[in-house]
Each structure stands twice: as structure tokens, then as C-alpha cells.
Design a protein around this motif. Structure first.
Motif, mmCIF file in Angstrom:
data_model
loop_
_atom_site.group_PDB
_atom_site.id
_atom_site.type_symbol
_atom_site.label_atom_id
_atom_site.label_comp_id
_atom_site.label_asym_id
_atom_site.label_seq_id
_atom_site.Cartn_x
_atom_site.Cartn_y
_atom_site.Cartn_z
ATOM 1 N N MET A 72 0.831 -1.188 0.000
ATOM 2 C CA MET A 72 0.000 0.000 0.000
ATOM 3 C C MET A 72 0.875 1.251 0.000
ATOM 4 N N HIS A 73 1.892 1.263 0.849
ATOM 5 C CA HIS A 73 2.753 2.448 0.943
ATOM 6 C C HIS A 73 3.515 2.693 -0.354
ATOM 7 N N LEU A 74 3.941 1.631 -1.029
ATOM 8 C CA LEU A 74 4.644 1.823 -2.302
ATOM 9 C C LEU A 74 3.736 2.471 -3.333
ATOM 10 N N PHE A 75 2.524 1.949 -3.484
ATOM 11 C CA PHE A 75 1.586 2.537 -4.430
ATOM 12 C C PHE A 75 1.243 3.971 -4.035
ATOM 13 N N TRP A 76 1.107 4.207 -2.742
ATOM 14 C CA TRP A 76 0.780 5.533 -2.222
ATOM 15 C C TRP A 76 1.898 6.513 -2.554
ATOM 16 N N GLU A 77 3.119 6.079 -2.356
ATOM 17 C CA GLU A 77 4.263 6.961 -2.580
ATOM 18 C C GLU A 77 4.592 7.160 -4.053
ATOM 19 N N HIS A 78 4.493 6.093 -4.846
ATOM 20 C CA HIS A 78 4.962 6.153 -6.226
ATOM 21 C C HIS A 78 3.860 6.154 -7.283
ATOM 22 N N GLY A 79 2.641 5.845 -6.891
ATOM 23 C CA GLY A 79 1.564 5.713 -7.868
ATOM 24 C C GLY A 79 1.524 4.308 -8.434
ATOM 25 N N GLU A 116 1.523 3.083 -11.696
ATOM 26 C CA GLU A 116 2.428 2.685 -12.774
ATOM 27 C C GLU A 116 3.900 2.729 -12.396
ATOM 28 N N ALA A 117 4.288 3.662 -11.555
ATOM 29 C CA ALA A 117 5.704 3.779 -11.190
ATOM 30 C C ALA A 117 6.139 2.734 -10.167
ATOM 31 N N THR A 118 5.199 2.051 -9.560
ATOM 32 C CA THR A 118 5.542 0.985 -8.616
ATOM 33 C C THR A 118 5.818 -0.277 -9.429
ATOM 34 N N SER A 119 7.067 -0.688 -9.404
ATOM 35 C CA SER A 119 7.478 -1.831 -10.219
ATOM 36 C C SER A 119 7.320 -3.141 -9.468
ATOM 37 N N LEU A 120 7.321 -4.225 -10.229
ATOM 38 C CA LEU A 120 7.269 -5.553 -9.630
ATOM 39 C C LEU A 120 8.484 -5.774 -8.736
ATOM 40 N N ALA A 121 9.640 -5.245 -9.134
ATOM 41 C CA ALA A 121 10.854 -5.385 -8.321
ATOM 42 C C ALA A 121 10.673 -4.685 -6.969
ATOM 43 N N MET A 122 10.056 -3.507 -6.982
ATOM 44 C CA MET A 122 9.814 -2.787 -5.729
ATOM 45 C C MET A 122 8.851 -3.578 -4.842
ATOM 46 N N LEU A 123 7.814 -4.107 -5.446
ATOM 47 C CA LEU A 123 6.839 -4.897 -4.686
ATOM 48 C C LEU A 123 7.490 -6.152 -4.127
ATOM 49 N N ARG A 124 8.287 -6.816 -4.947
ATOM 50 C CA ARG A 124 8.979 -8.032 -4.526
ATOM 51 C C ARG A 124 9.854 -7.747 -3.306
ATOM 52 N N GLU A 125 10.608 -6.660 -3.380
ATOM 53 C CA GLU A 125 11.506 -6.323 -2.273
ATOM 54 C C GLU A 125 10.723 -5.974 -1.005
ATOM 55 N N ALA A 126 9.674 -5.187 -1.141
ATOM 56 C CA ALA A 126 8.888 -4.761 0.020
ATOM 57 C C ALA A 126 8.147 -5.925 0.671
ATOM 58 N N MET A 127 7.661 -6.857 -0.149
ATOM 59 C CA MET A 127 6.857 -7.956 0.391
ATOM 60 C C MET A 127 7.675 -9.206 0.678
ATOM 61 N N GLY A 128 8.913 -9.239 0.194
ATOM 62 C CA GLY A 128 9.745 -10.415 0.422
ATOM 63 C C GLY A 128 9.241 -11.651 -0.313
ATOM 64 N N LEU A 129 8.588 -11.438 -1.448
ATOM 65 C CA LEU A 129 8.046 -12.538 -2.240
ATOM 66 C C LEU A 129 8.698 -12.571 -3.611
ATOM 67 N N THR A 130 8.721 -13.736 -4.210
ATOM 68 C CA THR A 130 9.207 -13.855 -5.579
ATOM 69 C C THR A 130 8.064 -13.474 -6.520
ATOM 70 N N ASP A 183 -2.307 -10.448 -10.364
ATOM 71 C CA ASP A 183 -1.556 -9.467 -11.145
ATOM 72 C C ASP A 183 -1.407 -8.182 -10.336
ATOM 73 N N LYS A 184 -0.638 -7.255 -10.872
ATOM 74 C CA LYS A 184 -0.368 -5.987 -10.185
ATOM 75 C C LYS A 184 -1.653 -5.193 -9.975
ATOM 76 N N GLU A 185 -2.550 -5.230 -10.933
ATOM 77 C CA GLU A 185 -3.801 -4.486 -10.830
ATOM 78 C C GLU A 185 -4.645 -4.985 -9.654
ATOM 79 N N THR A 186 -4.703 -6.300 -9.484
ATOM 80 C CA THR A 186 -5.452 -6.878 -8.351
ATOM 81 C C THR A 186 -4.794 -6.485 -7.035
ATOM 82 N N LEU A 187 -3.477 -6.528 -7.000
ATOM 83 C CA LEU A 187 -2.754 -6.119 -5.792
ATOM 84 C C LEU A 187 -3.033 -4.650 -5.482
ATOM 85 N N PHE A 188 -3.037 -3.807 -6.502
ATOM 86 C CA PHE A 188 -3.320 -2.391 -6.288
ATOM 87 C C PHE A 188 -4.734 -2.204 -5.729
#
Length: 189
Positions: free
Chosen positions: A1-8, A10-24, A34-39
Motif C-alpha cells: 500500500m505504501h509503495l503505491f501511495w508513494e509512487h503511484g 504505474e511507477a511501482t514496479s514488480l521489483a519494488m513490490l517483490r523487495e517490500a513484500m519479500g516474495l518472488t 496481477d499488479k492491478e489486483t494487488l493495487f
């Protein structure tokens, strides 16, 4: 949530999400499709955890002017909280949406329109109770209040302090007709 909040969105990448959530990536896709469902899940969480100030302000058993004061000052505080991204996810999440993200932009627009409708409903209630005088249309004034809040969100994203946002809120409150104004004859006859 914070990544999308901070970056929007489209600018929130899968790599950023992976790192923040600790998931592959496969774990992310297995959990969220998908990213849209996560958003969308992030939007729901944001709605549940970050906008309580608005719900409380609009439902408080207080005069309309006080409810709007609480709403705007609550936004000033919420949009500038230390340790959280500045502004409102419903506003900042779609500021740079491409045509490929139109469905997300439309969903964010729906959240913003729902907020505006809730403000209009509170203003209409105040007018029916007699603590908001006739004047601008409820819908027009709700659009103004929502616009001020959207502007406060953008200002917070640009680094405005809570105090600067409170000044914006107080300025907007000055446009709200005073309670008792235009209620008929004065009692000093």
C-alpha cells in the motif's frame, strides 16, 4: 500500500513490490493474480485504515460547519503524517496514469467521486437541519471542498507541512456560509 501511495500505480514496479513484500514474482502472482489486483487490494486497505478521519467527521453529530472543519483539518493531519507518504492515495495514485492504466484511473476517480458524494450528503443533511443556509448548491460546494482536499493532497506530496495544510483548510472554511446566516429576520427588531 505504501509503495503505491508513494509512487503511484504505474511507477511501482514488480521489483519494488517483490523487495517490500519479500516474495518472488511467482509468489506475488499466485497470491494476487496481477499488479492491478494487488493495487485494488491496497486501495481497499487504504480505505479501511487511512480515511477514518473523513468518515468520523462526516458522521459526527455536530453542526455542518464543524463537520467540514473536522474533515479539512483531518485531511491536513492525515496527508502530512510522519512516516507515511504525503497526500492521499486516491489522488496521487493516478496522477500520471497512461491509457494502459485507464481502468485503475477510473477506479481512483470512483473513490474520489464517492468522497465528493459523501460530502454532498453531509451538506444536504445540514441544509435540511437548518444549520447550512441556502446559497451555493450542495453539489457545487461539495465539489469545491473535494477540490480543496485534492489540492491539499498534491501540496502534501510537494512537501507542505501540516501547518501549511491547516492554513489551506482554514481558508476554505472561510468560504462556508456562517451558521445562522440567511435564516430570516433578526431577533433584534
Amino acid at each position: 500500500m505504501h509503495l503505491f501511495w508513494e509512487h503511484g500505480y504505474e511507477a511501482t514496479s514488480l521489483a519494488m513490490l517483490r523487495e517490500a513484500m519479500g516474495l518472488t514474482p511467482p509468489q506475488i502472482y499466485n497470491a494476487f493474480t496481477d499488479k492491478e489486483t494487488l493495487f485494488r487490494k491496497a486501495l481497499t486497505r487504504y480505505h479501511e485504515t487511512e480515511i477514518g478521519f473523513a468518515l468520523e467527521a462526516l458522521s459526527a453529530p455536530v453542526p455542518t460547519r464543524e463537520a467540514i472543519r473536522r474533515l479539512l483539518l483531518g485531511a491536513a493531519e492525515a496527508y502530512s503524517r510522519p512516516g507515511k507518504p504525503g497526500g492521499c492515495l486516491f489522488v496521487s495514485g493516478a496522477l500520471a496514469a497512461s491509457p494502459q492504466a485507464q481502468a485503475i484511473a477510473d477506479e481512483l476517480k470512483a473513490y474520489r467521486k464517492a468522497s465528493e458524494a459523501a460530502i454532498a450528503q453531509r451538506l444536504a443533511k445540514g441544509r435540511a437541519m437548518g444549520d447550512l443556509p441556502e446559497g451555493p448548491s450542495v453539489e457545487g460546494f461539495a465539489k469545491y471542498i473535494a477540490g480543496v482536499m485534492n489540492g491539499m493532497s498534491i501540496q502534501a506530496r510537494d512537501g507542505a507541512s501540516a501547518e501549511e495544510l491547516r492554513i489551506m483548510a482554514q481558508t476554505a472554511l472561510a468560504a462556508l456560509p456562517a451558521e445562522g446566516q440567511n435564516r430570516g429576520a433578526s431577533s433584534k427588531e
